[in-house]
Every structure is written in C-alpha cells, then in structure tokens.
Design a protein around this motif. Structure first.
Motif, PDB file in Angstrom:
ATOM      1  N   GLY A 163      33.748 -16.237  93.146  1.00 14.75           N
ATOM      2  CA  GLY A 163      33.791 -17.562  92.552  1.00 14.75           C
ATOM      3  C   GLY A 163      34.701 -18.545  93.258  1.00 14.75           C
ATOM      4  N   LYS A 164      35.370 -18.088  94.331  1.00 13.30           N
ATOM      5  CA  LYS A 164      36.248 -18.995  95.076  1.00 13.30           C
ATOM      6  C   LYS A 164      35.445 -20.126  95.715  1.00 13.30           C
ATOM      7  CE  LYS A 164      39.386 -17.412  97.801  1.00 13.30           C
ATOM      8  NZ  LYS A 164      40.029 -16.672  98.905  1.00 13.30           N
ATOM      9  N   ASP A 165      36.068 -21.283  95.790  1.00 14.95           N
ATOM     10  CA  ASP A 165      35.414 -22.428  96.423  1.00 14.95           C
ATOM     11  C   ASP A 165      35.296 -22.226  97.935  1.00 14.95           C
ATOM     12  OD1 ASP A 165      35.150 -23.802  94.028  1.00 14.95           O
ATOM     13  OD2 ASP A 165      37.136 -24.731  94.206  1.00 14.95           O
ATOM     14  N   PRO A 166      34.291 -22.830  98.563  1.00 18.54           N
ATOM     15  CA  PRO A 166      34.172 -22.756 100.026  1.00 18.54           C
ATOM     16  C   PRO A 166      35.414 -23.331 100.706  1.00 18.54           C
ATOM     17  CG  PRO A 166      32.175 -23.645  99.049  1.00 18.54           C
ATOM     18  CD  PRO A 166      33.193 -23.597  97.955  1.00 18.54           C
ATOM     19  N   ASP A 167      35.713 -22.811 101.889  1.00 21.29           N
ATOM     20  CA  ASP A 167      36.829 -23.344 102.658  1.00 21.29           C
ATOM     21  C   ASP A 167      36.402 -23.477 104.121  1.00 21.29           C
ATOM     22  OD1 ASP A 167      37.016 -20.724 103.762  1.00 21.29           O
ATOM     23  OD2 ASP A 167      38.370 -20.106 102.154  1.00 21.29           O
ATOM     24  N   LYS A 168      37.352 -23.823 104.991  1.00 21.47           N
ATOM     25  CA  LYS A 168      37.012 -24.054 106.407  1.00 21.47           C
ATOM     26  C   LYS A 168      36.489 -22.791 107.080  1.00 21.47           C
ATOM     27  CE  LYS A 168      40.933 -25.796 107.790  1.00 21.47           C
ATOM     28  NZ  LYS A 168      41.938 -26.393 108.698  1.00 21.47           N
ATOM     29  N   ASP A 169      37.039 -21.646 106.714  1.00 15.58           N
ATOM     30  CA  ASP A 169      36.611 -20.398 107.348  1.00 15.58           C
ATOM     31  C   ASP A 169      35.287 -19.883 106.783  1.00 15.58           C
ATOM     32  OD1 ASP A 169      38.843 -20.256 109.022  1.00 15.58           O
ATOM     33  OD2 ASP A 169      40.051 -19.288 107.472  1.00 15.58           O
ATOM     34  N   HIS A 170      35.009 -20.204 105.536  1.00 22.36           N
ATOM     35  CA  HIS A 170      33.784 -19.736 104.878  1.00 22.36           C
ATOM     36  C   HIS A 170      33.115 -20.909 104.148  1.00 22.36           C
ATOM     37  CE1 HIS A 170      36.404 -16.163 105.285  1.00 22.36           C
ATOM     38  NE2 HIS A 170      35.265 -15.565 105.606  1.00 22.36           N
ATOM     39  N   PRO A 171      32.490 -21.795 104.906  1.00 18.85           N
ATOM     40  CA  PRO A 171      31.885 -23.000 104.311  1.00 18.85           C
ATOM     41  C   PRO A 171      30.722 -22.706 103.372  1.00 18.85           C
ATOM     42  CG  PRO A 171      31.248 -22.783 106.606  1.00 18.85           C
ATOM     43  CD  PRO A 171      32.307 -21.753 106.371  1.00 18.85           C
ATOM     44  N   PHE A 172      30.136 -21.498 103.457  1.00 14.39           N
ATOM     45  CA  PHE A 172      29.045 -21.143 102.556  1.00 14.39           C
ATOM     46  C   PHE A 172      29.544 -20.437 101.298  1.00 14.39           C
ATOM     47  CE2 PHE A 172      26.960 -21.328 106.752  1.00 14.39           C
ATOM     48  CZ  PHE A 172      25.995 -22.287 106.469  1.00 14.39           C
ATOM     49  N   GLY A 173      30.869 -20.349 101.152  1.00 13.73           N
ATOM     50  CA  GLY A 173      31.424 -19.742  99.950  1.00 13.73           C
ATOM     51  C   GLY A 173      31.608 -18.235 100.085  1.00 13.73           C
ATOM     52  N   TYR A 174      31.928 -17.611  98.955  1.00 12.87           N
ATOM     53  CA  TYR A 174      32.260 -16.189  98.933  1.00 12.87           C
ATOM     54  C   TYR A 174      31.293 -15.392  98.051  1.00 12.87           C
ATOM     55  CZ  TYR A 174      36.702 -17.407 101.143  1.00 12.87           C
ATOM     56  OH  TYR A 174      37.655 -17.865 102.019  1.00 12.87           O
ATOM     57  N   GLY A 175      30.123 -15.953  97.778  1.00 18.22           N
ATOM     58  CA  GLY A 175      29.179 -15.326  96.857  1.00 18.22           C
ATOM     59  C   GLY A 175      28.753 -13.924  97.252  1.00 18.22           C
ATOM     60  N   ARG A 176      28.688 -13.635  98.555  1.00 17.62           N
ATOM     61  CA  ARG A 176      28.220 -12.315  98.990  1.00 17.62           C
ATOM     62  C   ARG A 176      29.213 -11.205  98.675  1.00 17.62           C
ATOM     63  NH1 ARG A 176      25.356 -13.672 104.861  1.00 17.62           N
ATOM     64  NH2 ARG A 176      23.405 -14.449 104.005  1.00 17.62           N
ATOM     65  N   ILE A 177      30.418 -11.573  98.251  1.00 16.19           N
ATOM     66  CA  ILE A 177      31.378 -10.542  97.840  1.00 16.19           C
ATOM     67  C   ILE A 177      30.809  -9.738  96.672  1.00 16.19           C
ATOM     68  CG2 ILE A 177      33.624 -10.197  96.698  1.00 16.19           C
ATOM     69  CD1 ILE A 177      34.788 -12.307  98.488  1.00 16.19           C
ATOM     70  N   GLU A 178      29.969 -10.370  95.842  1.00 15.08           N
ATOM     71  CA  GLU A 178      29.350  -9.635  94.736  1.00 15.08           C
ATOM     72  C   GLU A 178      28.476  -8.505  95.267  1.00 15.08           C
ATOM     73  OE1 GLU A 178      27.714 -11.323  91.261  1.00 15.08           O
ATOM     74  OE2 GLU A 178      28.880 -13.173  91.414  1.00 15.08           O
ATOM     75  N   TYR A 179      27.805  -8.731  96.391  1.00 14.25           N
ATOM     76  CA  TYR A 179      26.997  -7.662  96.980  1.00 14.25           C
ATOM     77  C   TYR A 179      27.899  -6.552  97.518  1.00 14.25           C
ATOM     78  CZ  TYR A 179      23.256 -11.150  96.848  1.00 14.25           C
ATOM     79  OH  TYR A 179      22.344 -12.082  96.433  1.00 14.25           O
TER      80      TYR A 179
ATOM     81  N   ASN B  94      22.316 -16.704  93.013  1.00 17.43           N
ATOM     82  CA  ASN B  94      22.145 -18.121  92.677  1.00 17.43           C
ATOM     83  C   ASN B  94      22.777 -19.065  93.701  1.00 17.43           C
ATOM     84  OD1 ASN B  94      20.844 -17.420  90.227  1.00 17.43           O
ATOM     85  ND2 ASN B  94      22.835 -17.129  89.255  1.00 17.43           N
ATOM     86  N   GLU B  95      22.992 -18.589  94.920  1.00 15.20           N
ATOM     87  CA  GLU B  95      23.559 -19.436  95.971  1.00 15.20           C
ATOM     88  C   GLU B  95      22.591 -19.442  97.154  1.00 15.20           C
ATOM     89  OE1 GLU B  95      26.158 -21.318  95.801  1.00 15.20           O
ATOM     90  OE2 GLU B  95      26.925 -20.629  93.885  1.00 15.20           O
ATOM     91  N   TRP B  96      21.806 -20.512  97.273  1.00 14.95           N
ATOM     92  CA  TRP B  96      20.783 -20.583  98.313  1.00 14.95           C
ATOM     93  C   TRP B  96      20.995 -21.799  99.206  1.00 14.95           C
ATOM     94  CZ3 TRP B  96      17.264 -16.691  98.796  1.00 14.95           C
ATOM     95  CH2 TRP B  96      17.099 -15.835  97.696  1.00 14.95           C
ATOM     96  N   ASN B  97      20.656 -21.599 100.467  1.00 10.46           N
ATOM     97  CA  ASN B  97      20.756 -22.652 101.465  1.00 10.46           C
ATOM     98  C   ASN B  97      19.512 -22.542 102.336  1.00 10.46           C
ATOM     99  OD1 ASN B  97      21.419 -23.667 104.234  1.00 10.46           O
ATOM    100  ND2 ASN B  97      23.338 -24.205 103.252  1.00 10.46           N
ATOM    101  N   GLY B  98      18.834 -23.660 102.611  1.00  9.64           N
ATOM    102  CA  GLY B  98      17.621 -23.503 103.395  1.00  9.64           C
ATOM    103  C   GLY B  98      17.003 -24.790 103.872  1.00  9.64           C
ATOM    104  N   SER B  99      15.734 -24.695 104.255  1.00  5.39           N
ATOM    105  CA  SER B  99      15.009 -25.845 104.800  1.00  5.39           C
ATOM    106  C   SER B  99      13.543 -25.752 104.421  1.00  5.39           C
ATOM    107  CB  SER B  99      15.148 -25.883 106.324  1.00  5.39           C
ATOM    108  OG  SER B  99      14.567 -24.720 106.904  1.00  5.39           O
ATOM    109  N   ILE B 100      12.865 -26.896 104.554  1.00  3.08           N
ATOM    110  CA  ILE B 100      11.434 -26.944 104.266  1.00  3.08           C
ATOM    111  C   ILE B 100      10.828 -28.076 105.089  1.00  3.08           C
ATOM    112  CG2 ILE B 100      11.590 -28.584 102.336  1.00  3.08           C
ATOM    113  CD1 ILE B 100       9.471 -26.859 100.900  1.00  3.08           C
ATOM    114  N   ASP B 101       9.551 -27.970 105.403  1.00  5.93           N
ATOM    115  CA  ASP B 101       8.828 -29.029 106.104  1.00  5.93           C
ATOM    116  C   ASP B 101       7.882 -29.719 105.137  1.00  5.93           C
ATOM    117  OD1 ASP B 101      10.086 -28.312 108.409  1.00  5.93           O
ATOM    118  OD2 ASP B 101       8.369 -27.294 109.310  1.00  5.93           O
TER     119      ASP B 101
END
Length: 383
Positions: free
Chosen positions: A76-92, A254-261
């Motif tokens: 649940g930690k907020d994103p920072d300079k070292d981990h701009p995508f956050g820390y959500g994968r720690i749950e995995y 519940n943390e997704w990042n992506g693209s679409i055309d």
C-alpha cells in the motif's frame, strides 16, 4: 473538483481493501494459533504424529496471515522515485512466501511421518481428542469460507491461498477424526501413514500455489472478460471507429498500466484527438483502475468504394496465411501510395518474423505500386 473527488474515492476504496485484508488476517492468526495450541497439547497427550503434523500446519497458517498483513501494508506504499509503479507486487511476493512456508511444513511433516512408519508407536486417543478434532474441522471450514469470500471480494491472492489451505486443513482434520475412530473402536492404527498422506497433500497444495504466484510475477495474459469490457467501453466513445491492441501490465491486485489503439476518421484535428484520448483515459481509470499511459491512433479511410475494395482484398490476402489471427490499423494512402497495417501473429508460429515477411511480400505482389508498412503484434488479450 469532481475529478479530484473521483480520485479521492478510489484512494478510499484502496484503503478499505487494505483494512479488510488486515482484519481477516488477524482473525486467521487468532483462530489458527488457538487450534495449534490445542492440537499440540492433545497430540502430545495422545502420542499422535498426525495431530502434531496438523498442529504445525495450523501454526504455519497463522504465520501466513502475519506475512499477508506485512505484505499488504508494504504493497500500500505510495510510488516513489525508485518504484514509480508502486509496491503492489509485494502482495504476490507475500503469497509466494506463504506457499514456500506451506511447502516446508509439508516436507518436514513427510520426513517425520516416514520415521514413524519405520519405527511405529501406538497412539492413545480418547474422546476429548475426538471432540477437539471435530471442533478443528468446523473452525477451519468457517475460516476457509470467510477467507475465500473476502479474498475474492478484494482480489487478494494471499487471502485466497490461505482460504484454500484452510479448506484443505479441514479435510485433513476430518481424516484424523476417521483414523481416531478406527483406533478407538477397532484398534487399527493408521497414524504414520495418515501423517504421510497429509504431508503429501500439503506439499501438492503448496506447489500449486507457488506455481500460480510465479506465473503472476512473470506476467500472465489479460483476462479475456476484462479485455472485452475495456475495448467495448472505448469503442462507445463518439468518433472512435474501433479499438484494438490492448496491452495491460499488472503491478499488483487492481493496479494496471497499459495502452490501446483506437481508429478515428483521418480528418480529425490534433485538438479533437486530444479531447477523445483524455476522455478515454479518465473513464477507463475510474471504471477499471487501469491507467492507459498511451492511446495510439490510426486513421480510418473515407468510405469510398475503391478504397473499400482494396481493403477487402488486403484482408483476404492476409487472412489466408497460417498463424494470422487478426488485423487492425489498415490504412490505404492513395496520395503517397502506402498501405499500412498491424498484423496479429499467433505465438504458435516458430518464426513470427518469417510469417510477417511472407504476408508483406504477398500484399506487395498484389499491389506493386504501393509501399507496404507492416508491424507484427501479439494478441495479449486472448479474447
């Protein structure tokens, strides 16, 4: 202000999710710790390796809940300079640690059961033992139901894993109950063999959980239902004449990042495109918690008969090739004499670039006056 409030609402939902996971995990710690304590006392009194193995398993479940809490707080930690995508994968990672602990418990229990098979000892079950085991079955079923329910509600693999393990534990306790009944009423002792069987079940469960978590960390295909929903939502926007090439990267539940055309008429201005893209990005983020960092644009030709005929012929040529499973972004430029398209090539193809080359050459042979620009895509959605 509305946009600000919408973002606040999403943050609040994330905090509520975190609190639910922690409260559920605390329940698991208390319940499993009490079960482990009672089983250690009963198991030692009854000289039962099966009950002691089950007690150790309950203790590992309590430890798993502790790890779930730690993992959830860190994720649940907020994103920072070292981990701009956050820390959500720690749950995995926490789910992986839980799987490893369960695997260790299973292997250790199997070793101890093997020793008892070689040097057997008779247990001394009594009715108090049977009552405690019955209570254990009921408690573990309640914990399993609650963990699975909350885990699915908040999309927590760590909770779901713990819930599945608790359900398995209830069957393990039930088998111990049957073994105790056989010994009390018929004098038949299956202690060591039962302990070994329980250990094998625990090991298999741990391996299954570990495999799933590793697969998530490596990056899995997009859920087809989610992909269909997102694409359908984007295609409803005014001016959008098709959406494709959805790519989503998961950085935690519940943390997704992506693209679409998206396809739009080729006469749209930059300002019109900017408005459409911003509206799409905001709507998709609010509805699915997906951050579309890129929205690619491909132009759609005016609907004149000549271009439609050319496009139909190109589609026919491309679809005739093996391993071709889709086509998008097809544009025929009559002024500069260019044909542009993206082609989706199956991952079953041994040499995807060779397939692309064959497709391009085939289109070029039918339309020698045109320059061909093609790009190979992967179907990340499997929809």
């Amino acid at each position: 202000m509305k946009q600000f409030e919408d973002f606040r609402k999403l943050d609040k939902l994330q905090k509520e999710r975190e609190n639910k996971i922690i409260k559920t995990s605390i329940l698991g710690i208390v319940g499993n710790s009490l079960l482990a304590l009672f089983k250690v006392i009963i198991g030692m009194g009854a000289n039962s390796i099966a009950i002691l193995v089950d007690a150790v398993n309950n203790l590992s479940d309590a430890l798993s809940s502790v790890i779930t809490i730690i993992g959830t707080k860190l994720a649940g930690k907020d994103p920072d300079k070292d981990h701009p995508f956050g820390y959500g994968r720690i749950e995995y990672l926490s789910a992986m640690v839980i799987s490893v602990i369960i695997l260790y418990v299973g292997i250790s229990s199997l070793v101890e059961s093997g020793k008892k098979i070689i040097n057997p000892t008779n247990p001394s079950y009594n009715y108090i033992t049977i009552v405690v085991v019955i209570l254990s079955v009921l408690v573990k079923l309640v914990i399993a139901y609650y963990f699975n329910k909350v885990g699915k509600d908040v999309d927590s693999d760590a909770l779901i894993n713990s819930g599945q393990d608790s359900k398995l534990d209830s069957f393990v306790s039930l088998s111990i109950l049957l073994a105790a009944g056989l010994y009390v009423w018929f004098g038949i002792s299956l202690e060591a063999y039962l302990g070994g069987g329980i250990s094998i079940i625990i090991i298999k469960s741990a391996i299954d959980m570990l495999s799933k978590t590793i697969s998530q960390l490596l990056g899995e295909k997009i859920d087809p239902d989610l992909a269909k929903e997102v694409i359908a939502t984007v295609e409803k926007f005014p001016g959008v004449e098709g959406a494709s090439a959805l790519v989503l990267n998961n950085y935690g539940p519940n943390e997704w990042n992506g693209s679409i055309d998206i396809g739009v008429p080729d006469y749209y201005t930059a300002e019109e495109l900017d408005e459409i893209i911003r509206d799409i990005q905001l709507d998709i983020y609010y509805k699915y918690r997906i951050e579309l960092t890129a929205v690619g644009v491909y132009p759609i030709n005016p609907s004149n008969r000549e271009i439609i005929n050319v496009k139909d012929k190109i589609k026919e040529i491309i679809s005739s090739h093996e391993y071709i499973i889709g086509l998008h972004g097809l544009y025929v430029d009559e002024v500069d004499k260019e044909i542009r398209f993206d082609v989706i090539i199956s991952l079953d193809a041994k040499d995807r670039l060779k397939v692309l080359k064959e497709v391009v050459e085939d289109v070029k042979n039918h339309f020698p006056a045109y320059k061909i620009e093609a790009f190979p895509n992967i179907d990340y959605t499997d929809k």
